[in-house]
Design a protein around this motif. Structure first.
Motif, PDB file in Angstrom:
ATOM      1  N   VAL A  22      -6.773 -13.254  11.353  1.00  0.00           N
ATOM      2  CA  VAL A  22      -6.811 -11.799  11.419  1.00  0.00           C
ATOM      3  C   VAL A  22      -6.119 -11.270  10.165  1.00  0.00           C
ATOM      4  N   ALA A  23      -6.355 -10.003   9.870  1.00  0.00           N
ATOM      5  CA  ALA A  23      -5.828  -9.434   8.632  1.00  0.00           C
ATOM      6  C   ALA A  23      -4.958  -8.221   8.920  1.00  0.00           C
ATOM      7  N   LEU A  24      -3.815  -8.174   8.244  1.00  0.00           N
ATOM      8  CA  LEU A  24      -3.013  -6.964   8.175  1.00  0.00           C
ATOM      9  C   LEU A  24      -3.452  -6.218   6.922  1.00  0.00           C
ATOM     10  N   ASN A  25      -4.003  -5.041   7.097  1.00  0.00           N
ATOM     11  CA  ASN A  25      -4.605  -4.314   5.981  1.00  0.00           C
ATOM     12  C   ASN A  25      -3.721  -3.170   5.525  1.00  0.00           C
ATOM     13  N   LEU A  26      -3.514  -3.099   4.211  1.00  0.00           N
ATOM     14  CA  LEU A  26      -2.898  -1.926   3.608  1.00  0.00           C
ATOM     15  C   LEU A  26      -3.987  -1.221   2.813  1.00  0.00           C
ATOM     16  N   ASP A  27      -4.522  -0.182   3.386  1.00  0.00           N
ATOM     17  CA  ASP A  27      -5.541   0.613   2.717  1.00  0.00           C
ATOM     18  C   ASP A  27      -4.822   1.625   1.828  1.00  0.00           C
ATOM     19  N   GLU A  78      -9.696  -0.295  -3.321  1.00  0.00           N
ATOM     20  CA  GLU A  78      -8.387  -0.845  -3.619  1.00  0.00           C
ATOM     21  C   GLU A  78      -7.635  -1.042  -2.311  1.00  0.00           C
ATOM     22  N   ALA A  79      -7.277  -2.290  -2.021  1.00  0.00           N
ATOM     23  CA  ALA A  79      -6.611  -2.591  -0.759  1.00  0.00           C
ATOM     24  C   ALA A  79      -5.881  -3.918  -0.890  1.00  0.00           C
ATOM     25  N   ALA A 105      -3.043   5.230   2.749  1.00  0.00           N
ATOM     26  CA  ALA A 105      -1.600   5.101   2.928  1.00  0.00           C
ATOM     27  C   ALA A 105      -0.825   6.184   2.197  1.00  0.00           C
ATOM     28  N   PHE A 106      -1.420   6.738   1.138  1.00  0.00           N
ATOM     29  CA  PHE A 106      -0.728   7.739   0.339  1.00  0.00           C
ATOM     30  C   PHE A 106      -1.586   8.995   0.239  1.00  0.00           C
ATOM     31  N   SER A 107      -0.922  10.126   0.284  1.00  0.00           N
ATOM     32  CA  SER A 107      -1.656  11.385   0.187  1.00  0.00           C
ATOM     33  C   SER A 107      -1.902  11.794  -1.257  1.00  0.00           C
ATOM     34  N   GLN A 108      -1.134  11.207  -2.196  1.00  0.00           N
ATOM     35  CA  GLN A 108      -1.282  11.590  -3.593  1.00  0.00           C
ATOM     36  C   GLN A 108      -2.646  11.165  -4.142  1.00  0.00           C
ATOM     37  N   ARG A 109      -3.142  11.970  -5.062  1.00  0.00           N
ATOM     38  CA  ARG A 109      -4.393  11.629  -5.741  1.00  0.00           C
ATOM     39  C   ARG A 109      -4.207  10.352  -6.559  1.00  0.00           C
ATOM     40  N   ARG A 110      -5.240   9.519  -6.592  1.00  0.00           N
ATOM     41  CA  ARG A 110      -5.202   8.261  -7.335  1.00  0.00           C
ATOM     42  C   ARG A 110      -6.021   8.428  -8.614  1.00  0.00           C
ATOM     43  N   ALA A 111      -5.340   8.450  -9.732  1.00  0.00           N
ATOM     44  CA  ALA A 111      -6.023   8.622 -11.013  1.00  0.00           C
ATOM     45  C   ALA A 111      -6.825   7.376 -11.359  1.00  0.00           C
TER      46      ALA A 111
END
Length: 488
Positions: free
Chosen positions: A402-407, A382-383, A411-417
């Protein structure tokens, strides 16, 4: 206006799964419920009651869950104590819904409990189950019912199911589940679009030249051939998953995040989709069927060689089409939808192609396609990637993309359900926003039915494509006519 049926505080929860011995329950639902239990998202006093035709006592059922569901829980998420606690929540009730009344289930259900009925069965059983639930006195104002797709195979059957379920459950008690709406990145689309002033003014024609939505699967039909051959990719994927993604991309800003406010805007998109006729079906849709090829470095058989697929089947395992939304925002912007089995790799993504500048200061640069695009990756990772043009180092004004990436993973420390876990928690808490409303479902079928009927009238065989490729050549020609190409 229909509103969410909020969870009644203080009531214990009985989660009752019809089809509790089936593939969906053991691979997806029970692991998702374990994760919800692990993280404290199930209310106190929860019980999970599975039904099936097997002659199991509770010990045999728990052994079955240990064998079948435990492997679908990642080792990083497994904790012995939590697993033992989860098993204590599980019960099994033998029920043959086609033959039995639900007296045994009623006897096992707790008086005063808040009941969620998850119908993980064939849609042909939905009417029977709901009728018998009502006859057994198990439906009250706190009860909820979750309906798995496919909800019908055409508009007429979808209306029949909706009316049958609606005899016993109010619309606010019905949760039509589409697990794609539980994906974090899909839900993030709302924030991406409506929470960022930099994007919303550009999110329209003529700033956007096209939109691509791809849901590609590397697997074949596997054990689902019996169901799949009667459905095909259009009913299995396009009518639900892809149209829901299209709605979120194309919808107008809702007045709030209330369930009906969001679903009203999605419904407007479905009703604005341009209808197909025989001429546009022949020109703007492609059906395919995979043949023998190489997938995952292994030779795999073609669709017609799969077990339980009828000889000479004309069922499509691939669909590509070009659609239009007849609104001011999206006038003349093509939406390219594509889905298939045995494709090059597992990949689901949304690609927003921004229009090129009306005049280029760099005529020597001949780029293919749009210079700027937003790529929203849904799976396997997921990005979000924003592709821009930048100057290459050195003398001269040579450019490259070129790409600006939001990984989103880092980016977030919370668990991803996972999607099912998130949606099941929404059901427990009475949140309807990420579930389809009746009129949405029926509007989707109203658009899809003429395409399916048109294919039957045209009587064209699906185009062959080798397993491990990206579909038949005709799907590439579909975009090439517009000077576009699929983003792999």
């Amino acid at each position: 206006m229909t509103t969410s049926a909020q969870s009644a505080p203080g009531l214990p929860l009985d989660m009752i799964i019809f089809g509790g011995m089936g593939d969906l329950a053991v691979r997806k639902l029970l692991p998702a419920l374990y994760m919800a239990h692990l993280h404290g998202n199930l209310p106190p006093g929860t019980r999970i009651v599975s039904t099936g035709r097997q002659e199991f006592d509770r010990a045999a059922y728990l052994a079955f869950v240990e064998e079948k569901s435990r492997p679908f829980i990642a080792d990083a998420n497994f904790a012995d104590e939590a697993w033992r606690g989860f098993l204590q929540l599980l019960e099994f009730v033998r029920v043959d819904v086609q033959q039995d009344d639900l007296a045994a289930l009623a006897a096992a259900s707790r008086a005063g409990a808040e009941r969620v009925f998850y119908l993980a069965t064939a849609p042909s059983l939905f009417t029977t189950i709901c009728d018998k639930l009502a006859a057994a006195g198990l439906v009250d104002r706190h009860a909820r019912v979750v309906l798995e797709k496919p909800l019908g195979r055409d508009l007429a059957s979808a209306v029949e199911i909706n009316e049958a379920v609606g005899r016993h459950f109010a619309e606010s008690q019905i949760y039509r589940i589409d697990h794609y709406l539980g994906k974090e990145t899909v839900q993030n689309l709302m924030v991406l679009r409506f929470g960022n002033s930099i994007l919303e003014p550009l999110w329209r024609a003529p700033n956007i030249s096209s939109v691509q939505i791809t849901v590609a699967e590397e697997v074949g039909v596997g054990s689902r051939a019996g169901f799949y051959d009667s459905a095909g990719a259009m009913r299995d994927m396009v009518q639900n998953h892809l149209l829901q993604l299209l709605c979120i991309v194309a919808m107008e800003p809702p007045t709030s995040l209330a369930p009906d406010a969001v679903r009203d805007e999605k419904l407007k998109v479905l009703r604005s989709l341009r209808r197909f006729n025989l001429a546009t079906i022949a020109r703007d849709t492609v059906r395919g069927q995979y043949t023998r090829g190489v997938s995952g470095n292994q030779e795999v058989q073609g669709y017609l060689e799969e077990p339980n697929v009828p000889a000479g089947s004309a069922t499509e395992t691939f669909v590509a089409l070009r659609a239009f939304i007849d609104t001011w925002r999206w006038s003349k912007v093509p939406f390219y939808l594509r889905t298939g089995k045995r494709m090059g790799r597992r990949s689901s993504k949304i690609v927003i192609e921004f229009a090129n500048p009306p005049f280029s200061l760099f005529p020597e640069y001949q780029h293919g396609g749009a210079a700027n695009r937003l790529v929203i990756e849904l799976q396997p990772e997921e990005a979000i990637k924003l592709q821009l043009m930048a100057k290459e180092p050195g003398s001269g004004m040579h450019m490259q993309q070129v790409a600006l990436n939001l990984d989103l993973q880092s980016a977030f420390s919370q668990r991803r359900a996972e999607a099912y876990e998130r949606l099941l928690i929404d059901v427990v808490r009475g949140r309807l926003t990420h579930f389809m409303r009746r009129d949405e479902l029926e509007a989707a079928w109203e658009w899809a039915d003429p395409i399916i009927d048109g294919w039957s009238t045209l009587a064209e065989q699906p185009r062959p494509y080798a397993a491990g490729t990206w579909g038949p050549p005709e799907s590439f020609a579909l975009l090439a006519r517009d000077g576009a190409s699929w983003v792999e």
